[in-house]
Design an enzyme around this catalytic site. Structure first.
Site, mmCIF file in Angstrom:
data_model
loop_
_atom_site.group_PDB
_atom_site.id
_atom_site.type_symbol
_atom_site.label_atom_id
_atom_site.label_comp_id
_atom_site.label_asym_id
_atom_site.label_seq_id
_atom_site.Cartn_x
_atom_site.Cartn_y
_atom_site.Cartn_z
ATOM 1 C CB VAL A 67 -15.435 0.366 5.948
ATOM 2 C CG1 VAL A 67 -16.650 0.176 5.908
ATOM 3 C CG2 VAL A 67 -15.339 0.978 7.433
ATOM 4 C CD GLU B 109 -14.899 6.845 3.329
ATOM 5 O OE1 GLU B 109 -14.735 5.893 3.585
ATOM 6 O OE2 GLU B 109 -15.254 8.553 3.622
ATOM 7 C CG ASP C 289 -11.104 -7.430 8.148
ATOM 8 O OD1 ASP C 289 -10.190 -6.303 8.600
ATOM 9 O OD2 ASP C 289 -10.825 -6.870 7.069
ATOM 10 C CE LYS D 288 -12.589 -4.083 5.944
ATOM 11 N NZ LYS D 288 -12.823 -4.798 4.769
ATOM 12 C CB ILE E 220 -0.680 -0.202 1.754
ATOM 13 C CG1 ILE E 220 -1.739 -1.491 1.062
ATOM 14 C CG2 ILE E 220 -1.598 1.526 1.190
ATOM 15 C CD1 ILE E 220 -2.769 -1.356 1.988
ATOM 16 C CB THR F 121 1.306 -0.725 9.963
ATOM 17 O OG1 THR F 121 0.757 0.109 11.557
ATOM 18 C CG2 THR F 121 2.638 0.137 9.574
ATOM 19 C CE LYS G 8 -9.832 -3.732 9.154
ATOM 20 N NZ LYS G 8 -8.796 -3.523 7.546
ATOM 21 C CB ALA H 296 -10.183 -0.263 -0.195
ATOM 22 N N GLY I 9 -7.341 -3.905 -1.963
ATOM 23 C CA GLY I 9 -6.433 -3.911 -3.252
ATOM 24 C C GLY I 9 -5.057 -2.484 -2.800
ATOM 25 C CD GLU J 5 -5.740 -11.362 7.983
ATOM 26 O OE1 GLU J 5 -3.834 -12.306 8.123
ATOM 27 O OE2 GLU J 5 -6.211 -10.527 7.726
#
Length: 818
Positions: A610, A607, A679, A683, A476, A556, A580, A612, A798, A668
């Site tokens: 949740v 932002e 996860d 969110k 990222i 991270t 998050k 991406a 992504g 994962e």
């Protein structure tokens, strides 16, 4: 005792130095007690800076510049001195020049000229000029001695603008002059710190040296010898009839200096002024001219106006509205916002009605000032009780200055009459209670006309810079850097925005550059860095840089980094992060971070927590802020789970789909983390909190889809064995749904204040039915979107889309900061 100071223009050439020698010989013949401070030869300081920069860049041109420096001083010595004196001077300055060349070679090798090194380099200018002139005076029959000011002026180590230890310096001065009765020829501009390190005294440093000597010696007066006949009534380039002011007070001289007269730099003369030591401004090239006498005594019978000066280019900003009237603290808020932005105020004016406040600044800061003030008064502007800041440019300030104005009625009338008669409109007016000056803001085009009109009346005659500090430069982070680099030219040209990446860190190393890390080779530079990554050290360095418009980026999923968010926000640094952890952990901490950000006037944006790069949180906030009421939120919030259930169809084993998803990197390492909704829970907690709920992890009800045999498997391999054994039970669930014309989806739901996560079957009337690939989808059912819910769909994971989401937040924060 007199203290004389000669500037660079006075000693720029040997013939000028001969004129100085004549002046000093005359003082000596008259039996005057004096000491003399010399600046470097005219242009030498700039030359030393130029050769240092060339050496630091690895440009061997520095050698030619150093040779030219040496030849200039040798030639001057040969023209001014002869015989034994010349032999000694040439020997000494040649040795001195060799030291300089070795120093420059060191700079060339390390490719850096630190402030400490630069102070030492710059000292060669004053040391050479004073040394040559001291020997010239000696040969001319004046009993003179060279004094390196580093032996007497003691400072701290604030290289470039060192602060003087006055007590030690004054003691040194008194003792040295008592022990050395010769005429001391002193180097201006330089001092020394503990350890013998050479320092410089900053702008006007030679004036400062003279002032320190005068204060330390209790001198009768200071004489500043320059290239003009003292302080003039106005700028002679604009007003041909301008003449020298014979006498003025310290306060008047400072006002004249503030409004453009460059003969003196008041801060450097403070040591002498505090002891009421008078000052003469005299002309080296017209030594018989009396010049200007400056003291603390005002001539009450003299001109009411001593001078007319101006600042050629200013912008006038006005804050006005009914919301200012009678409200305490308005001025404090206004000027604090400008001070925090580093913007200097030239002039302030406020009407007695308290309806408006106007202030003048340099035009290049006008847009920045407007945005800072409007940010401070955002609420009042929104309520329309304060109007947006008005900017007027192409303006100048003209000022009449004089302590006697307070005793003479009609001064202001004469001023406005002179302007009015010449068709010059006064845009704004300012006058202090001391009546030391009256300032008028006028159109810039009228400046010369106004100066001449007033002289006759009284004397007859801006790219915004954003600084990023980024932890996490993997998939990222690396993609984000690539996007910033590719978009840099567009942002600069179209948005007047320049994004500088000042700090970078991965798990092992960190890299900093206050001027901006080169994004072409950041990977190599980071790899070559000697600084080991420690989160606390990275945060401390970021704070120490203290750059404006700073944004911290955390790419991270590291809890320890998130634990520093509070101190970062408290340091007035904005944050953008896809991490998050901070926003989905304890609600109290989440609320605390939001409160600190609001209190410090910075942004805390997440932002990408949740969906991406999907506009999920911003859309939710827009709905709430615009008055809509959220009835229900449903979401397929996991790209991995979306892929698994979107591809689970007849003839396909569930275990095979999960295996493939793991191989593609969607899940994962242990897919149970995904399938158990861990996860997704983070969110839905974040979305719930954005609606105003105080949802904690324990409040989210998760209906487990996996049988106990899968949950209890000891290893990941054991899990996949158990998963394969449960294929029949999974198929039964899928087939039952298919029989009813439905498909399975892992859905997070928020309704009536309760959050839940579980596998549900949905028919073709539901938006989730048509999901494909690994897309996320969020459905908002609200009072306004009740019959046809608002749907957001797209890639929810992504590197490209996540990085793009962070990039968008950087630009948003930049627009809010500036």
């Amino acid at each position: 005792m007199r203290v004389l100071k000669f500037g660079g223009s006075s000693v720029a050439k040997p013939e000028r130095i001969k004129g100085v020698i004549a002046i000093l010989k005359d003082y000596y013949k008259k039996g005057e007690q004096f000491t003399v401070v010399f600046s470097a030869f005219g242009g030498v300081t700039d030359s030393l800076i130029e050769m240092s920069k060339a050496a630091a860049k690895g440009n061997e041109e520095y050698k030619d510049l150093a040779d030219a420096f040496s030849q200039r001083h040798i030639a001057a010595a040969k023209e001014l001195i002869s015989g034994e004196h010349l032999d000694k001077v040439l020997t000494d300055i040649t040795e001195n020049h060799d030291i300089l060349k070795n120093l420059l070679y060191g700079i060339y090798l390390v490719r850096e000229a630190s402030p400490r090194t630069m102070d030492y380099v710059l000292s060669f200018g004053e040391r050479n000029s004073a040394y040559i002139i001291a020997h010239t005076l000696t040969e001319a029959g004046v009993k003179a001695s060279y004094l390196d000011a580093r032996n007497i002026i003691k400072t701290d180590k604030n290289f470039g603008s060192a602060k003087v230890d006055f007590d030690e310096t004054y003691d040194n001065i008194a003792r040295y002059y008592k022990e050395h009765p010769e005429i001391q020829i002193v180097t201006g501009f330089i001092g020394t710190a503990k350890g013998g390190l050479t320092t410089t005294l900053g702008r006007g440093g030679s004036d400062y040296t003279a002032s320190l000597l005068a204060a330390g010696l209790g001198a009768k007066q200071i004489e500043i010898w320059t290239d003009v006949n003292g302080v003039l009534t106005s700028d002679p380039r604009r007003v041909k009839k301008a003449f020298t002011i014979p006498s003025m007070t310290y306060a008047e001289a400072m006002e004249m200096s503030h409004f453009g007269a460059k003969v003196i730099y008041p801060p450097t003369l403070q040591p002498a002024l505090q002891k009421n030591i008078p000052l003469y401004i005299k002309n080296t090239f017209n030594p018989e001219f009396v010049g200007t006498f400056i003291s603390d005594q005002s001539d009450k019978n003299g001109h009411a106006v001593k001078g007319i000066s101006s600042i050629s280019d200013i912008a006038l900003l006005t804050l006005q509205g009914s919301g200012l009237f009678g409200v305490p603290g308005i001025a404090a808020r206004l000027f604090s916002s400008l001070a925090n932005a580093g913007i200097n105020i030239i002039l302030i004016t406020q009407g007695s009605s308290e309806h408006s406040i106007s202030f003048a600044i340099q035009p290049k800061f006008s847009e920045k000032a407007k945005k800072k003030v409007e940010k401070e008064f955002e609420y009042e502007i929104e309520k329309k009780i304060v109007e947006p800041v008005k900017i007027e440019t192409e303006l100048s300030v003209v000022a009449i200055i004089g302590e006697n104005m307070r005793y003479r009625p009609g001064i202001s009338g004469r001023l406005f009459n002179a302007l009015g008669k010449n068709g010059i409109n006064a845009v704004a007016i300012a006058q202090g209670s001391s009546e030391l000056n009256v300032s008028v803001v006028i159109n810039k085009a009228d400046e010369s006309k106004a100066l001449n009109a007033l002289h006759e009346a009284f004397f007859l005659s801006d790219t915004r810079e954003i600084h990023l500090f980024m932890i996490g430069v993997g998939l990222i982070g690396g993609t984000l850097i690539k996007q910033i680099k590719e978009q840099a030219a567009f942002l600069k040209e179209n948005n007047a925005l320049e994004i500088k990446v000042v700090g970078l860190a991965n798990s092992k190393k960190m890299l900093f550059d206050a001027e901006g890390i080169h994004l072409d080779n950041w990977k190599e530079d980071l790899l070559a860095s000697d600084e080991k990554m420690q989160t606390a050290d990275f945060i401390r360095q970021m704070k120490d840089f203290n750059l404006s418009n700073t944004i911290f980026i955390d790419n991270t999923a590291n809890e320890s980094i998130a634990s520093h968010y509070e101190s970062i926000l408290d340091a007035s640094i904005s944050i953008s992060t896809p991490n998050k952890i901070a926003t989905s952990s304890a609600y109290l901490q989440y609320q605390r971070l939001k409160t600190i950000a609001q209190k410090r006037g910075v942004q805390f944006m997440y932002e990408t927590n949740v969906g991406a790069g999907l506009p999920v949180i911003s859309t939710l906030n827009d709905l709430i802020n615009s008055g809509d009421r959220i009835l229900k939120i449903e979401g397929v919030l996991s790209g991995s789970l979306s892929y698994i259930f979107n591809n689970y169809a007849a003839g396909v084993n569930f275990s095979d789909i999960v295996t493939k998803a793991k191989e593609l990197g969607f899940t994962e390492p242990d897919p149970r983390i995904d399938l158990n909704g861990i996860d997704v829970r983070r969110k839905i907690i974040i979305l719930a909190r954005e609606t105003g709920l105080t949802t904690e992890a324990a409040d989210v009800e998760i209906t487990n889809f996996l049988p106990s045999s899968c949950q209890e498997a000891k290893t990941v391999d054991d899990f996949f064995v158990a998963l394969e054994n449960e294929n029949a039970s999974f198929e039964k669930i899928r087939a039952n749904a298919e029989k009813d014309g439905k498909v399975l989806r892992m859905i997070a739901t928020l309704e009536n204040g309760k959050a839940s996560i579980g596998v549900q079957s949905v028919d073709e009337t539901h938006p989730f039915y048509s999901l494909s690939g690994s897309d996320n989808m969020i459905v908002f059912t609200t009072e306004r979107y009740k019959e046809r819910p608002l749907v957001i769909r797209g890639p929810g994971a992504g590197a490209e889309v996540t990085a793009a989401g962070v990039f968008a937040e950087i630009i948003t924060i930049a627009n809010l900061l500036s």
